[in-house]
Design an enzyme around this catalytic site. Structure first.
Site, PDB file in Angstrom:
ATOM      1  N   SER A   7       0.838  -1.186   0.000  1.00 33.91           N
ATOM      2  CA  SER A   7       0.000   0.000   0.000  1.00 33.91           C
ATOM      3  C   SER A   7       0.873   1.236   0.000  1.00 33.91           C
ATOM      4  CB  SER A   7      -0.904   0.022   1.235  1.00 33.91           C
ATOM      5  OG  SER A   7      -1.577   1.261   1.359  1.00 33.91           O
ATOM      6  N   TYR A  15      -2.181   0.035  10.343  1.00 32.83           N
ATOM      7  CA  TYR A  15      -2.202  -0.337   8.926  1.00 32.83           C
ATOM      8  C   TYR A  15      -0.918   0.087   8.233  1.00 32.83           C
ATOM      9  CZ  TYR A  15      -3.718  -0.571   4.045  1.00 32.83           C
ATOM     10  OH  TYR A  15      -3.808  -0.857   2.705  1.00 32.83           O
TER      11      TYR A  15
END
Length: 266
Positions: free
Chosen positions: A144, A157
């Site tokens: 990501s 995250y």
């Protein structure tokens, strides 16, 4: 066409979004694909769509936080098809609660790491013996752009996805001599059929003002990158992290504001 002809691939989290895009492109390029995720009905529908178009695919249940299902997925695939050539670690639970350091509980932190890093690690660990037996393979981790810097709220995250980047490097280093390559693809904002109705316009506006092309990303953008990395065309490419984000990350963070001001410099 045919860039993955004869190869057996697992694409985790391929019952929706980016995973479906990857799986469909793999099949078009000749791979046999195992579609997997928690939603059996949706997974079987994806398989039916693929086979109706003449491709070869099957569904296998996977819950990334249940390590027994991870091992079963890898072992069953190798048993059924005789080998495992490609593993795409795409699955992650994006709906988990996150927050600032003060807001995060240990339980919240552990849940995100179990979904976004531990599951990826274990899938690779289970796949390695089969890839060695087959004489090599390609592992593609879906990371990501969140791993590129800190975040106001998604603390766990961002840390987990940064871990995916480093896991990619470690696997590439440790198993390159076994002809096993490992690379990572970092998506930018990807608008999918599943999220297009819930991505706020404000978020779209922020991204499009910083993206260097004239559209948002789609699942096929990630799929094309994965096809290349999984194919023999990329046999000299390993340990790399590829941003597929429309050019959002390589520029200064103030570019949108300078554009709005009509300025080209500091």
């Amino acid at each position: 066409m045919g860039r993955l002809e004869g190869k057996v691939a697992i694409v985790t989290g391929s019952t929706s979004g980016i995973g479906i895009g990857i799986a469909r492109l793999f099949v078009r390029e000749g791979a046999t694909v195992v579609v997997c995720g928690r939603r059996k009905e949706r997974g079987e529908q994806v398989v039916a769509e693929i086979t109706a178009d003449g491709g070869t695919a099957s569904y296998h249940y996977l819950d990334l936080t249940d390590l027994d299902t991870v091992k079963a997925l890898i072992d069953d695939t190798a048993t059924e098809y005789g080998k495992l050539d490609i593993l795409v670690n795409n699955a992650a639970n994006v709906g988990l609660a996150d927050g600032s350091v003060e807001e995060l509980t240990l339980e919240m932190w552990d849940a995100i790491f179990a979904s976004d890093l531990r599951g990826t690690f274990y899938a690779i660990k289970c796949a390695l013996p089969h890839m060695k037996a087959a004489g090599g393979g390609s592992i593609v981790n879906i990371g990501s752009m969140a791993s590129c810097g800190g975040d106001l709220g998604a603390t766990a995250y961002t840390c987990a996805k940064a871990g995916v980047d480093m896991l990619t490097s470690s696997v590439a280093l440790q198993y390159g001599k076994d002809n096993i390559r490992c690379n990572c693809v970092r998506p930018g904002l990807i608008v999918t059929p599943q999220n297009e109705d819930i991505v706020p316009q404000m978020l779209r506006d922020i991204f499009i003002s910083n993206i260097e092309v004239n559209r948002y990303g789609n699942p096929e953008d990630i799929g094309h990158a994965c096809v290349y990395l999984a194919s023999d065309e990329a046999e000299f490419v390993t340990g790399q992290v590829f941003n597929v984000d429309g050019g959002m990350n390589p520029h200064a963070p103030t570019v949108a504001q300078f554009r709005a001001a009509g300025s080209r410099t500091w």
